[in-house]
Design a protein around this motif. Structure first.
Motif, short mmCIF file in Angstrom:
data_model
loop_
_atom_site.label_atom_id
_atom_site.label_comp_id
_atom_site.label_asym_id
_atom_site.label_seq_id
_atom_site.Cartn_x
_atom_site.Cartn_y
_atom_site.Cartn_z
N GLU A 1 -25.15 60.75 -1.86
CA GLU A 1 -26.48 61.19 -2.32
C GLU A 1 -27.16 60.07 -3.10
OE1 GLU A 1 -28.40 65.16 -4.30
OE2 GLU A 1 -26.48 64.49 -5.08
N GLU A 2 -26.45 59.48 -4.02
CA GLU A 2 -26.99 58.44 -4.89
C GLU A 2 -27.33 57.15 -4.14
OE1 GLU A 2 -25.09 56.11 -8.56
OE2 GLU A 2 -24.96 58.29 -8.72
N ASN A 3 -26.46 56.73 -3.23
CA ASN A 3 -26.62 55.43 -2.58
C ASN A 3 -27.31 55.48 -1.23
OD1 ASN A 3 -25.30 53.96 -4.65
ND2 ASN A 3 -23.35 54.72 -3.89
N VAL A 4 -27.34 56.62 -0.60
CA VAL A 4 -27.97 56.72 0.72
C VAL A 4 -29.20 57.63 0.68
CG1 VAL A 4 -27.64 57.35 3.15
CG2 VAL A 4 -25.78 56.22 1.90
N VAL A 5 -28.98 58.89 0.37
CA VAL A 5 -30.05 59.88 0.45
C VAL A 5 -31.21 59.52 -0.49
CG1 VAL A 5 -30.63 62.33 0.14
CG2 VAL A 5 -28.44 61.67 1.15
N TYR A 6 -30.91 59.09 -1.69
CA TYR A 6 -31.97 58.76 -2.64
C TYR A 6 -32.78 57.54 -2.21
CZ TYR A 6 -30.37 62.17 -6.12
OH TYR A 6 -30.05 63.32 -6.79
N ASN A 7 -32.32 56.82 -1.21
CA ASN A 7 -33.07 55.67 -0.69
C ASN A 7 -33.85 56.01 0.58
OD1 ASN A 7 -32.34 53.69 -2.65
ND2 ASN A 7 -30.28 53.77 -1.80
N TRP A 8 -33.71 57.24 1.07
CA TRP A 8 -34.47 57.65 2.23
C TRP A 8 -35.95 57.77 1.89
CZ3 TRP A 8 -31.08 62.37 4.03
CH2 TRP A 8 -29.97 61.91 4.73
N SER A 9 -36.78 57.59 2.88
CA SER A 9 -38.21 57.80 2.73
C SER A 9 -38.55 59.12 3.40
CB SER A 9 -38.96 56.65 3.40
OG SER A 9 -40.34 56.84 3.27
N PHE A 10 -39.07 60.06 2.63
CA PHE A 10 -39.45 61.37 3.15
C PHE A 10 -40.96 61.36 3.39
CE2 PHE A 10 -35.53 62.01 0.84
CZ PHE A 10 -34.82 62.88 1.65
N GLU A 11 -41.33 61.36 4.65
CA GLU A 11 -42.73 61.22 5.03
C GLU A 11 -43.38 62.56 5.33
OE1 GLU A 11 -44.20 58.13 5.13
OE2 GLU A 11 -42.31 57.24 4.48
N ASN A 12 -44.68 62.64 5.09
CA ASN A 12 -45.51 63.80 5.43
C ASN A 12 -44.87 65.10 4.94
OD1 ASN A 12 -47.38 62.06 6.75
ND2 ASN A 12 -45.97 61.93 8.46
N ASP A 13 -44.76 66.11 5.79
CA ASP A 13 -44.20 67.41 5.37
C ASP A 13 -42.75 67.30 4.93
OD1 ASP A 13 -46.53 68.76 5.71
OD2 ASP A 13 -45.89 69.92 7.46
N PHE A 14 -42.07 66.27 5.38
CA PHE A 14 -40.66 66.13 5.01
C PHE A 14 -40.46 65.76 3.54
CE2 PHE A 14 -40.45 65.88 9.64
CZ PHE A 14 -39.47 66.84 9.88
N GLN A 15 -41.56 65.48 2.84
CA GLN A 15 -41.48 65.32 1.38
C GLN A 15 -40.93 66.59 0.74
OE1 GLN A 15 -45.14 63.84 -0.47
NE2 GLN A 15 -45.79 63.20 1.58
N LEU A 16 -41.16 67.71 1.42
CA LEU A 16 -40.71 69.01 0.91
C LEU A 16 -39.19 69.13 0.85
CD1 LEU A 16 -43.15 71.39 2.85
CD2 LEU A 16 -43.39 70.56 0.50
N ILE A 17 -38.47 68.28 1.58
CA ILE A 17 -37.00 68.39 1.60
C ILE A 17 -36.32 67.30 0.76
CG2 ILE A 17 -37.02 69.54 3.84
CD1 ILE A 17 -35.79 66.91 5.01
N ASN A 18 -37.08 66.57 0.00
CA ASN A 18 -36.51 65.52 -0.83
C ASN A 18 -35.62 66.15 -1.91
OD1 ASN A 18 -35.96 63.41 -2.56
ND2 ASN A 18 -38.00 62.53 -2.40
N PRO A 19 -34.32 65.89 -1.88
CA PRO A 19 -33.42 66.54 -2.85
C PRO A 19 -33.39 65.86 -4.21
CG PRO A 19 -32.14 65.16 -1.40
CD PRO A 19 -33.57 65.09 -0.92
N LYS A 20 -34.12 64.76 -4.38
CA LYS A 20 -34.10 64.04 -5.66
C LYS A 20 -34.56 64.92 -6.82
CE LYS A 20 -35.26 59.56 -3.72
NZ LYS A 20 -36.27 58.51 -3.67
N LEU A 21 -35.35 65.91 -6.52
CA LEU A 21 -35.94 66.74 -7.57
C LEU A 21 -35.06 67.93 -7.98
CD1 LEU A 21 -39.50 66.74 -5.99
CD2 LEU A 21 -38.61 65.22 -7.77
N TYR A 22 -33.91 68.06 -7.36
CA TYR A 22 -33.04 69.21 -7.61
C TYR A 22 -32.61 69.30 -9.08
CZ TYR A 22 -28.95 72.26 -7.38
OH TYR A 22 -28.04 73.26 -7.61
N TYR A 23 -32.11 68.22 -9.63
CA TYR A 23 -31.60 68.26 -11.01
C TYR A 23 -32.71 68.39 -12.04
CZ TYR A 23 -27.18 67.24 -8.85
OH TYR A 23 -26.06 67.32 -8.04
#
Length: 187
Positions: free
Chosen positions: A118-140
């Motif tokens: 999560e820290e090294n891969v997922v947090y570096n993903w770019s969530f574009e357009n509607d997929f911004q809604l699935i960005n898990p960075k905001l969970y905590y």
């Protein structure tokens, strides 16, 4: 979503970790059949347990201080799976209502590597357009629309969950308990 119990969400303990409100929102919205909430001291864990019982949910606190809450009478099974020494990533993911594609990806990563992934891969993903809604960075921080790690930055099943969550937020936005989620109201 018509079956959202605003009273249950509004009366949940007010001193939980912010991420717990994401889980509870998804649970009360019938998006998730069960939740596992941790990082609680004994007093807060017991308050959450009592809240769950008051609303006729099945609940139990395990020996590690995690509170399990379910709509089904499967709490003992949930805890048994969670504490199993065998690989239980897929079964626990299913019981918690995560999308199959996301469960499969996390199974490949391995439970012991989830945080690093999560820290090294997922947090570096770019969530574009509607997929911004699935960005898990905001969970905590308590205002994610999903409570799992998506299998990709374009996971359609995660987006479906996020859109359902957003609908609940928009329908209840005037309630103070939704103030954390105001970021999403312009979507």
């Amino acid at each position: 979503m018509e079956n959202f119990n605003l009273e249950a969400f509004a009366s949940s303990p007010s001193d939980l970790p912010k991420s717990a409100y994401v889980d509870l929102l998804l649970f009360i919205s019938d998006i998730k059949p069960a939740v596992r909430i941790g990082v609680l001291d004994d007093v807060r864990a017991f308050k959450l347990y009592l809240w769950a019982i008051d609303f006729k949910y099945f609940s139990k606190i395990d020996n590690d201080g995690f509170v399990f809450i379910s709509k089904l009478n499967n709490i003992e099974h949930l805890i048994q799976i969670d504490q199993s020494n065998q690989d239980h990533t897929e079964e626990l993911g299913k019981l918690l209502g995560y999308p199959h594609c996301c469960i499969k990806k996390i199974s490949e990563i391995g439970e012991s590597n989830i945080d690093l992934y999560e820290e090294n891969v997922v947090y570096n993903w770019s969530f574009e357009n509607d997929f911004q809604l699935i960005n898990p960075k905001l969970y905590y921080q308590g205002y994610s629309l999903i409570s799992h790690i998506p299998c990709s930055p374009t996971c359609k099943k995660s987006l479906l969950i996020a859109r359902k969550t957003l609908s609940v937020i928009k329908n209840n936005q005037s309630h103070y308990r939704f103030s954390n989620f105001k970021k999403w109201l312009s979507h």
